[in-house]
Motif scaffolding. Structure first.
Motif, PDB file in Angstrom:
ATOM      1  N   LEU A   1       0.713  -1.190  -0.096  1.00 60.19           N
ATOM      2  CA  LEU A   1      -0.008  -0.147   0.061  1.00 60.19           C
ATOM      3  C   LEU A   1       0.901   1.204  -0.157  1.00 60.19           C
ATOM      4  CD1 LEU A   1      -2.869   1.226   0.314  1.00 60.19           C
ATOM      5  CD2 LEU A   1      -2.545   1.000   2.668  1.00 60.19           C
ATOM      6  N   SER A   2       2.019   1.243   0.749  1.00 56.17           N
ATOM      7  CA  SER A   2       2.715   2.470   0.744  1.00 56.17           C
ATOM      8  C   SER A   2       3.384   2.596  -0.461  1.00 56.17           C
ATOM      9  CB  SER A   2       3.927   2.128   1.993  1.00 56.17           C
ATOM     10  OG  SER A   2       4.469   0.981   1.620  1.00 56.17           O
TER      11      SER A   2
ATOM     12  N   TYR B   1      -0.011   3.905  -2.743  1.00 54.51           N
ATOM     13  CA  TYR B   1      -0.663   4.886  -2.202  1.00 54.51           C
ATOM     14  C   TYR B   1      -0.405   6.296  -2.749  1.00 54.51           C
ATOM     15  CZ  TYR B   1      -3.423   7.940   0.589  1.00 54.51           C
ATOM     16  OH  TYR B   1      -4.333   9.046   1.116  1.00 54.51           O
TER      17      TYR B   1
ATOM     18  N   GLU C   1      -1.517  10.242  -2.735  1.00 56.70           N
ATOM     19  CA  GLU C   1      -2.466  11.214  -1.862  1.00 56.70           C
ATOM     20  C   GLU C   1      -3.618  11.647  -2.662  1.00 56.70           C
ATOM     21  OE1 GLU C   1      -2.944  12.559   1.681  1.00 56.70           O
ATOM     22  OE2 GLU C   1      -0.801  12.178   1.221  1.00 56.70           O
TER      23      GLU C   1
ATOM     24  N   CYS D   1      -5.144  13.058   4.566  1.00 58.75           N
ATOM     25  CA  CYS D   1      -5.788  11.709   5.140  1.00 58.75           C
ATOM     26  C   CYS D   1      -5.350  11.705   6.619  1.00 58.75           C
ATOM     27  CB  CYS D   1      -5.244  10.547   4.321  1.00 58.75           C
ATOM     28  SG  CYS D   1      -5.797   9.143   4.962  1.00 58.75           S
TER      29      CYS D   1
ATOM     30  N   GLY E   1     -11.868   5.834  -3.281  1.00 62.40           N
ATOM     31  CA  GLY E   1     -10.571   5.592  -2.391  1.00 62.40           C
ATOM     32  C   GLY E   1     -10.806   5.703  -0.917  1.00 62.40           C
TER      33      GLY E   1
ATOM     34  N   VAL F   1      -9.148   2.838   0.786  1.00 62.77           N
ATOM     35  CA  VAL F   1      -7.825   2.992   0.618  1.00 62.77           C
ATOM     36  C   VAL F   1      -7.315   3.869   1.745  1.00 62.77           C
ATOM     37  CG1 VAL F   1      -5.806   3.626  -0.630  1.00 62.77           C
ATOM     38  CG2 VAL F   1      -7.626   2.032  -1.592  1.00 62.77           C
ATOM     39  N   SER F   2      -8.024   4.824   1.810  1.00 56.43           N
ATOM     40  CA  SER F   2      -7.584   6.058   2.813  1.00 56.43           C
ATOM     41  C   SER F   2      -7.652   5.694   4.390  1.00 56.43           C
ATOM     42  CB  SER F   2      -8.615   7.332   3.035  1.00 56.43           C
ATOM     43  OG  SER F   2      -8.602   7.868   1.556  1.00 56.43           O
TER      44      SER F   2
ATOM     45  N   LYS G   1      -4.488   3.471   4.876  1.00 54.20           N
ATOM     46  CA  LYS G   1      -3.476   4.321   4.837  1.00 54.20           C
ATOM     47  C   LYS G   1      -3.127   4.876   6.026  1.00 54.20           C
ATOM     48  CE  LYS G   1       0.155   6.840   3.010  1.00 54.20           C
ATOM     49  NZ  LYS G   1       1.308   6.808   3.450  1.00 54.20           N
TER      50      LYS G   1
ATOM     51  N   TYR H   1      -0.344   8.733  -9.532  1.00 46.55           N
ATOM     52  CA  TYR H   1      -0.769   7.120  -9.517  1.00 46.55           C
ATOM     53  C   TYR H   1      -0.171   6.230 -10.492  1.00 46.55           C
ATOM     54  CZ  TYR H   1      -3.821   2.942  -9.841  1.00 46.55           C
ATOM     55  OH  TYR H   1      -3.990   1.791  -9.747  1.00 46.55           O
TER      56      TYR H   1
END
Ligand SMILES: Nc1ncnc2c1ncn2[C@@H]1O[C@H](COP(=O)(O)OP(=O)(O)OP(=O)(O)O)[C@@H](O)[C@H]1O
Length: 907
Positions: A9-10, A13, A15, A51, A77, A80-81, A84, A223
């Motif tokens: 994910l890092s 991901y 923003e 986030c 998202g 996903v947020s 994160k 992205y």
């Protein structure tokens, strides 16, 4: 992630664009259209929130935040947020003051059938915490994250209050009490939801609402860069996505970025990659090909023909489910729906990229499995695929167009795009790859495109019209758009009288262009007032809309009201001066202004029919509305009368009315001044600037107002009054009337002046002395008076014709072509003859498709400060707008006239 190769994910991901998000109200626009409007919104407009900072109070707030609600459309998202946020907390990067985070997605909570106490619920989900006692929950800083409120129904109205974390009850009671702050008031709460479900929670239970808007243009690029380690692949994919406007716009939704990345990565790395998708339909077909091959590789080691046959059957069944439920607006399905459609439940979960399994309660029993498509657009694609393959009627496409146009909210728009896209030859070839040899009916694409173009000529709503352009794009027919683009590029658009379909194409081009349209000035595009409403959708995507003197009708007001209501519109400033909107139009607008989504800050010159009590009431309620963003209101041209001013003053005193600047309130009587003064005295009035210069205030009136100003409560900083004479009390533009006289020193020798220098006649040569300001060859004359501010004058010509215009003093006087009004960049002019009008500036002449029809009188209105110069035909029917120039004037302007042979002009 690729199957079997998890992506961190890092690493991927990116923003997201998260904003402070308003009211939690429902927006009934189709998600894709919301994205289209939002893509024009300037990023600096909103307060953005990172986030990790979701619990930090935004500037201006002092109270700590307990509950945050984050809204966002499907696939934008939210999950996903949440992930994160947790990851950064675990890594020690953010929010280290929080001791425990309990992430409880509604999807999992919905499985709970029995009664639990809050502490038991936590032990159930996180058995490792069994040693944590209920009292400890109060000692630590605890955060609950509830993801996906849309998958659950909570009953805030009927549930009993619950305060004890150790007592068992239903999940519904636990959650509602936790959110209300009855249970564990010290805990922090973060709830995410798709917009329609967000208003389940009473607003008073939420301290901060944020909205995930997806990726901005820069974030889309980021992205793709993060997603691929091979940067050259990332740039090739990005270049391709950017080359198709509809793909690029869709990339606002991260899940669509994911679909595109999945498809394009594969295609760009295949040696024999064939056609790269350029339309939405092609992108989705490729995505299905990819998903199907993934499934085949994984689960069925079988012959290719058999596999395709199997996939086809399965996709058709899924498509049938998609179609019939789309028609009804159902996006969630139960196991029973699947079995009724002969869909094997375990197979549906195997297609995990297409149809995900979610669990959802029904009637309080958390036991039924429910399903939905990964994204609504996938359901729309599969529905179209089903109809395309199962309906062999020759009229299929035309009938579908008719059917979709009947929908009020556009719920079948994207379905139609896909259906048409599937009928093209390139799509059919692709479908063979997906389904094997398949018989599809052939449809005449040209004829269908022609049919759609005819529909575009009809009086459809702007949204439906725009969708029809997207449909043409899917069919590969961009001819209308290209025609308009050619006019735009050649700069000759203004000279053309466009067909209705071309007007709509122009709106589409302006909407889809990637240039941000800060100021939309309708007058720049229109020459007639029949089809100009077709351009109004552009208002929704601009920041400032100048619609003054545009003959706006009630129908136009309806569209403007919809722009005002739109949550995603960047519209902040609207100029409606010199339009007769009628009572019904103003009512529509006022309702738009009062809508909680409306963020309009400045409204210029809306003409109110103030003797109608309904209009008064609606506008008043708009001003009073707590959510109103209106800060500046210009009421020129209105005769408010005592009752109107009284009403306005009451609203100014209302603490909810945040109006700071009020301009051009005219026709004030002493009585009005008294009421206004008392409003200024109230503590709650926010008014800082009041412009009453359009009034002939008597000393008594000024005295009354001054008394208001002198009050210690009054916060007014600027009061403009002007004793400019009684003409200010005249109706309409007449109130700006100015007295002009012709300047003999400028008159050509063929022109004689009479009537106190207010009439000029062509004739025998006059013995005028030489003068540097005299036109030596052009039969022209200028006025003595130089103009700034707002002025209106009329001129009547007789004979063969005349030129009526304005110029800077520096216009050439000696010679021929450079001296002529309109032939240079110093002057702007209307050319009149018995059969036609045209306008000219900087030697660029534009014919106006309005005939003089017997009237030889012309009105000219100059608003120097606003850079507007408008010409009108004056007849017994009133003023007909002919043309408006917009220009930033840099010097004083002089009215001037050119007189044809044997003709005259009188002021
Ligand atoms: N910030 C991000 N960076 C990279 N990819 C993202 C990001 N946000 C979302 N995505 C991609 O989009 C997909 C969908 O996102 P997510 O599941 O968070 O949407 P959602 O808003 O929770 O949707 P739903 O309402 O349908 O549950 C993810 O699986 C991921 O591929």
């Amino acid at each position: 992630a690729k199957d079997g190769q998890p992506t961190l994910l890092s690493e991927i991901y990116t923003e997201l664009y998260i904003t402070e998000g308003g009211t939690g109200g429902v927006n009934d626009e189709h998600e894709v259209r919301q994205i289209e409007t939002a893509s024009k919104k300037r990023l600096t407009e909103d307060t953005t929130v990172k986030c990790n900072d979701i619990f930090k109070p935004l500037c201006g707030r002092e109270t700590p935040i307990r509950t945050v609600l984050t809204k966002g459309v499907a696939g934008i998202g939210k999950t996903v947020s949440v992930q994160k946020f947790i990851l950064d907390w675990v890594d020690g990067k953010a929010n280290q003051d929080v001791h425990f985070i309990f992430a409880l997605p509604f999807r999992d909570l919905n499985l709970i059938k029995d009664e639990y106490s809050l502490i038991e619920l936590l032990h159930h989900f996180i058995p490792d915490l069994k040693s944590v006692e209920s009292t400890e929950l109060f000692r630590y800083k605890v955060l609950f994250i509830f993801d996906g409120l849309d998958e659950c129904r909570l009953d805030f109205h009927n549930n009993e209050s619950w305060f004890d974390v150790t007592k068992k009850t239903s999940l519904d009671v636990l959650l509602t009490n936790l959110i209300k702050g009855n249970l564990l008031p010290s805990a922090l709460l973060w709830i995410t939801s798709r917009p329609p479900a967000a208003n389940q929670i009473p607003p008073k239970c939420i301290d901060q609402v944020t909205e995930i808007r997806g990726f901005s243009d820069a974030q889309k690029e980021e992205y793709f860069r993060r997603r691929f380690s091979d940067q050259s692949l990332a740039s090739r994919i990005m270049t391709h996505v950017k080359s198709s406007r509809s793909l690029f716009i869709m990339c606002h939704i991260p899940v669509f970025c994911w679909i595109s990345a999945t498809v394009l990565e594969r295609l760009f790395s295949e040696t024999d990659r064939g056609e790269i998708p350029r339309t939405l339909t092609e992108m989705y077909t490729h995505f299905l090909i990819f998903q199907t091959s993934l499934k085949n590789d994984k689960y069925m080691k079988n012959s290719e023909t058999k596999l395709k046959e199997h996939s086809k059957k399965f996709l058709l069944k899924l498509g049938k489910l998609a179609f019939y439920n789309l028609e009804k607006g159902n996006l969630i399905f139960y196991e029973q729906d699947l079995t009724e459609n002969d869909i094997n439940v375990s197979e549906a979960s195997v297609y995990s990229g297409v149809c995900t399994e979610v669990f959802k309660e029904e009637h309080g029993l958390y036991q039924e499995k429910v399903y939905c498509f990964v994204h609504l657009s996938i359901q729309e694609y599969l529905a179209a695929l089903y109809v395309f393959l199962s309906n062999s009627s020759a009229d299929l496409l035309k009938t579908a167009v008719d059917q979709v146009l009947k929908s009020k909210n556009g719920h079948l728009d994207l379905y139609l795009r896909f259906l048409l896209g599937l009928s093209t030859d390139s799509s059919k070839t692709l479908l063979q790859r997906l389904l094997g040899e398949t018989r599809t009916s052939s449809h005449d694409i040209k004829e269908t495109a022609q049919y759609i173009k005819e529909k575009i000529q009809d009086n459809l709503s702007p949204e439906r019209t725009i969708n029809l352009f997207h449909c043409l794009n899917e069919l590969g027919d961009n001819s209308l758009v290209e025609e308009v683009q050619r006019y735009l590029n050649s700069g000759s658009l203004s000279a053309e009288d466009l067909s209705p379909a071309q007007w709509s194409a122009l709106a589409f081009v302006l909407l889809m262009s990637d240039e941000k349209l800060d100021v939309f000035d309708l007058k720049k595009f229109i020459r007639s007032y029949k089809e100009h409403w077709r351009l109004l959708p552009v208002v929704k995507t601009s920041r400032t809309a100048l619609l003054d003197s545009c003959n706006l009708t009630e129908k136009c007001c309806e569209m403007l009201a919809s722009a005002l209501r739109s949550n995603s519109s960047p519209l902040r400033e609207l100029d409606l001066s010199n339009n007769d909107l009628q009572d019904s139009g103003v009512m529509l607008l006022s309702a738009g202004l009062g809508n909680s989504h409306c963020k309009l800050g400045i409204l210029r010159s809306v003409l109110l029919v103030f003797d109608c009590s309904n209009t008064k009431l609606v506008l008043a309620s708009a001003l009073r509305s707590n959510s109103s963003h209106l800060r500046e209101l210009d009421l020129s041209d209105n005769d408010l009368q005592d009752s109107g001013v009284k009403l306005l003053s009451t609203e100014l005193a209302n603490p909810h009315c945040k109006l700071k600047i009020l301009r051009s309130v005219c026709n004030l009587t002493d009585k009005c001044c008294e009421v206004l003064a008392s409003a200024l005295r109230t503590n709650s009035s926010h008014l800082r600037e009041l412009d009453l210069s359009d009034n002939d205030l008597q000393d008594s009136g000024v005295k009354l107002l001054s008394a208001g100003l002198g009050d210690s409560q009054c916060k007014l900083g600027i009061l403009s009054v002007d004793h400019s004479g009684e003409c200010r009390n005249r109706p309409g533009l007449q109130k700006y009337s100015c007295q002009l006289t012709l300047d003999p020193n400028t008159a050509n020798r063929r022109l004689s002046l009479s009537g106190g220098n207010r009439k000029v006649t062509w004739g025998a040569e006059q013995p005028y002395p030489d003068h540097p300001e005299r036109f030596d060859r052009c039969t022209q004359v200028l006025c003595r008076e130089s103009l700034t501010g707002r002025c209106y004058w009329e001129a009547e010509w007789d004979g063969y014709g005349a030129h009526i215009g304005v110029t800077y003093k520096g216009i050439e006087r000696k010679g021929w072509s450079d001296c002529r009004l309109g032939n240079n960049d110093k002057s702007w002019c209307l050319y009149c003859d018995p059969d036609s009008y045209s306008v000219c500036h900087n030697n660029k002449q534009t014919v106006i498709p309005i005939v003089p029809s017997g009237s030889h009188r012309v009105g000219v209105y100059l608003d120097w400060g606003a850079g507007a110069l408008s010409f009108y035909r004056v007849s017994s029917d009133g003023l007909t707008p002919l043309y408006s120039f917009t220009s930033s004037f840099t010097e004083l302007l002089y009215p001037g006239f050119g007189v044809f042979i044997n003709s005259s002009v009188s002021l």
